[in-house]
Structure formats: C-alpha cells, structure tokens
Write a protein that holds these residues in place. Sequence first.
Motif, PDB file in Angstrom:
ATOM      1  N   TYR A 127       0.848  -1.542   0.092  1.00 27.39           N
ATOM      2  CA  TYR A 127      -0.066  -0.203  -0.079  1.00 27.39           C
ATOM      3  C   TYR A 127       0.511   1.428   0.378  1.00 27.39           C
ATOM      4  CZ  TYR A 127      -3.161   3.265   1.959  1.00 27.39           C
ATOM      5  OH  TYR A 127      -3.653   4.826   2.401  1.00 27.39           O
ATOM      6  N   PHE A 128       0.370   2.001  -0.817  1.00 28.34           N
ATOM      7  CA  PHE A 128       1.158   3.625  -1.063  1.00 28.34           C
ATOM      8  C   PHE A 128       0.640   4.425  -1.289  1.00 28.34           C
ATOM      9  CE2 PHE A 128       4.391   5.944  -4.723  1.00 28.34           C
ATOM     10  CZ  PHE A 128       5.026   6.627  -3.689  1.00 28.34           C
ATOM     11  N   PRO A 129       0.144   5.114   0.514  1.00 30.81           N
ATOM     12  CA  PRO A 129      -0.196   6.319  -0.188  1.00 30.81           C
ATOM     13  C   PRO A 129       0.257   7.345  -0.539  1.00 30.81           C
ATOM     14  CG  PRO A 129       0.264   5.785   2.282  1.00 30.81           C
ATOM     15  CD  PRO A 129       0.707   4.601   1.516  1.00 30.81           C
ATOM     16  N   GLN A 130      -0.992   8.537  -1.146  1.00 29.89           N
ATOM     17  CA  GLN A 130      -0.200   9.648  -1.601  1.00 29.89           C
ATOM     18  C   GLN A 130       0.348   8.679  -2.209  1.00 29.89           C
ATOM     19  OE1 GLN A 130      -2.849  11.945   0.386  1.00 29.89           O
ATOM     20  NE2 GLN A 130      -1.204  12.930  -0.517  1.00 29.89           N
ATOM     21  N   CYS A 131       0.285   8.255  -3.485  1.00 28.06           N
ATOM     22  CA  CYS A 131       1.170   8.109  -4.115  1.00 28.06           C
ATOM     23  C   CYS A 131       1.244   8.500  -5.484  1.00 28.06           C
ATOM     24  CB  CYS A 131       0.526   6.683  -4.853  1.00 28.06           C
ATOM     25  SG  CYS A 131      -0.789   5.980  -6.117  1.00 28.06           S
ATOM     26  N   GLU A 132       0.690   9.658  -5.360  1.00 23.05           N
ATOM     27  CA  GLU A 132       1.517  11.480  -6.336  1.00 23.05           C
ATOM     28  C   GLU A 132       2.212  11.453  -6.043  1.00 23.05           C
ATOM     29  OE1 GLU A 132      -0.896  13.719  -3.140  1.00 23.05           O
ATOM     30  OE2 GLU A 132      -0.972  10.932  -4.125  1.00 23.05           O
ATOM     31  N   GLU A 133       3.066  11.649  -5.071  1.00 27.04           N
ATOM     32  CA  GLU A 133       3.947  11.547  -4.175  1.00 27.04           C
ATOM     33  C   GLU A 133       5.421  11.554  -4.883  1.00 27.04           C
ATOM     34  OE1 GLU A 133       4.103  11.761  -0.123  1.00 27.04           O
ATOM     35  OE2 GLU A 133       2.935  13.460  -0.281  1.00 27.04           O
ATOM     36  N   GLY A 134       4.826  10.374  -5.526  1.00 33.14           N
ATOM     37  CA  GLY A 134       6.248   9.792  -6.271  1.00 33.14           C
ATOM     38  C   GLY A 134       6.461   9.406  -7.123  1.00 33.14           C
ATOM     39  N   ILE A 135       6.784   8.615  -7.788  1.00 25.64           N
ATOM     40  CA  ILE A 135       7.511   8.941  -9.809  1.00 25.64           C
ATOM     41  C   ILE A 135       7.113   7.764  -9.940  1.00 25.64           C
ATOM     42  CG2 ILE A 135       8.760  10.567  -9.341  1.00 25.64           C
ATOM     43  CD1 ILE A 135      11.169   8.515  -9.999  1.00 25.64           C
ATOM     44  N   LEU A 136       7.405   7.440 -11.308  1.00 23.85           N
ATOM     45  CA  LEU A 136       6.437   5.945 -11.799  1.00 23.85           C
ATOM     46  C   LEU A 136       7.413   4.513 -11.525  1.00 23.85           C
ATOM     47  CD1 LEU A 136       5.306   4.100 -13.705  1.00 23.85           C
ATOM     48  CD2 LEU A 136       6.239   5.646 -15.744  1.00 23.85           C
ATOM     49  N   ALA A 137       9.145   5.687 -11.287  1.00 22.48           N
ATOM     50  CA  ALA A 137       9.693   4.291 -11.154  1.00 22.48           C
ATOM     51  C   ALA A 137      10.030   3.591  -9.713  1.00 22.48           C
ATOM     52  CB  ALA A 137      11.251   5.612 -11.128  1.00 22.48           C
ATOM     53  N   ASP A 138       9.451   4.349  -9.079  1.00 20.19           N
ATOM     54  CA  ASP A 138       9.091   4.390  -6.967  1.00 20.19           C
ATOM     55  C   ASP A 138       7.993   3.479  -7.579  1.00 20.19           C
ATOM     56  OD1 ASP A 138      10.599   6.326  -5.912  1.00 20.19           O
ATOM     57  OD2 ASP A 138       9.113   7.674  -6.207  1.00 20.19           O
ATOM     58  N   TRP A 139       6.820   3.463  -8.054  1.00 14.40           N
ATOM     59  CA  TRP A 139       5.245   2.786  -8.426  1.00 14.40           C
ATOM     60  C   TRP A 139       6.171   1.425  -9.037  1.00 14.40           C
ATOM     61  CZ3 TRP A 139       0.961   2.578  -6.629  1.00 14.40           C
ATOM     62  CH2 TRP A 139       0.326   1.770  -6.640  1.00 14.40           C
ATOM     63  N   GLU A 140       6.602   1.203 -10.279  1.00 11.42           N
ATOM     64  CA  GLU A 140       7.124  -0.233 -11.186  1.00 11.42           C
ATOM     65  C   GLU A 140       7.730  -0.491  -9.840  1.00 11.42           C
ATOM     66  OE1 GLU A 140       8.990   1.246 -13.825  1.00 11.42           O
ATOM     67  OE2 GLU A 140       6.488   1.545 -15.277  1.00 11.42           O
TER      68      GLU A 140
END
Length: 245
Positions: A127-140
């Motif tokens: 679970y990644f809350p406030q995931c708009e703070e991250g970049i695509l590389a973080d999500w991947e």
Amino acid sequence: MKTIQATKKQTIEFRGSALILQTTQHFETIIQGPAETGKTFAACWRVDTFLRSFPNSVGIIVRKTRASLFATVLRTFIKVLALRGNDVKPFGGQKPEWYDYPNGSRLYVDGLDKAEKLLSGEFDIIYFPQCEEGILADWELLTTRATGRAGNAPYTLVIGDCNPATGSHWILGRKSVALLPSYHQDNPRLYDTLGALTAAGTRTLGILGTLTGVRFLRLFKGLWASAEGAIYEEFDPSIHMIDAD
C-alpha cells in the motif's frame, strides 16, 4: 453501500470506490479524489482485511519517506486496528517497524528513502498512500516486489491512494492501473445515507471551499490540474536533472 460490523457497538459503512476497493483483486489499483473522501481509511481497512484473510501473508505500507508515515497514514491504520479488536501487536517502540497478526501475517512500514529494504523483500500486498508524491519508477519498483513469489495469498495487490495532481501525471497514463474515483459523498462522516450534509460535512467542505488556485481544483473539486505558470507539470529527477560536468 455496505456496512461492516467492526465491533459490537460500531459498524463501518463503505460507499462507491471505497466499497469496490474492499474486494478488488486487480493487481494495480489506486483510489483517487479530493481531500476528505475517506480514501486512506478504506485502503487501510483493505490491507488489514487481506492480512487477516490469508495466514502468514506479508504486507507493507510505504510512503515516499519513512518519517512521513507516522503522523499520517499510520494514525488511520491504528484506528482501524482499534475498531477490529486491537489484537495486532506493533514492534519497534513509538515508531514501529512492523505489526504482527495472530494468524502469522506481518505488516511492515517503511519509506522509499530506505529502498534497500524493499529491494530484498517479497510482499503479498503493498500500500502506497499519497502515491502522487512518487514518480513512476517508485511505483514500478513496488510492483516488482509483489510478483507472487511470496506465495502466501492466492493473489497479490499493489494499491495506492492519491489526491489529484498535474494533468500529465504518470498515474493518469498508466494503463495497467485501475483508477477508482472517490467523492465527498462517499464519506459517511460528511454525508448521511440520504445524501444530506452532516454537521462535520458542512464544516469540512466549508474549509476546503476556501482554498484557492490549484489547491481548490485538486483538493475540493477533485480535478487533475496544473499550477499556473509551472515550468514542469510533474518534476521527475530522471528527466529534469542531469549530471554536472
């Protein structure tokens, strides 16, 4: 709309996308919308339900920085645990490193600033809350840690919640993400079952309604909007920074 018996004296009501989130098995799912729609509570409840449902499963709640967890999402998660009986034990003092469940499941908490721990881990739910703070590389990076190799659940999930950001944000362009819209009417604290504003709703929306500019558009209207005069709609260090000669 669905109500869930949390304790003998209290029921929890989920509406709209918050309800969909409770049963989704779509690998990448993000619930998005303006401030105060109940996104974080719904996501924390989903994580807790998953870990209770599948013994010995392993999860993690991760934010852009570890320090940002404790005053935000973990407060909500602790409320969820209290509603479900306080049978989950934290380890690590005032700032726990993980939570152990009676069925052998474990939930870690960490930040992407401590990514070396993530790179060596395998998780059933992330679970990644406030995931708009991250970049695509973080999500991947997170998706590579939930490939199913942990093997403690019949499916794996990477879920996030976010407020709207720029109109060109990577979240909007990622086709593999199921993007669930949430609205103020989805929050039972703000609107009753007949759709009328509660006292808390009148106060909360009154405050959000005083925001201006891009904050009003994103946090009150729930629109993905760019700040006027911005040079970069979304700052990505992999694109907008180069090594010095």
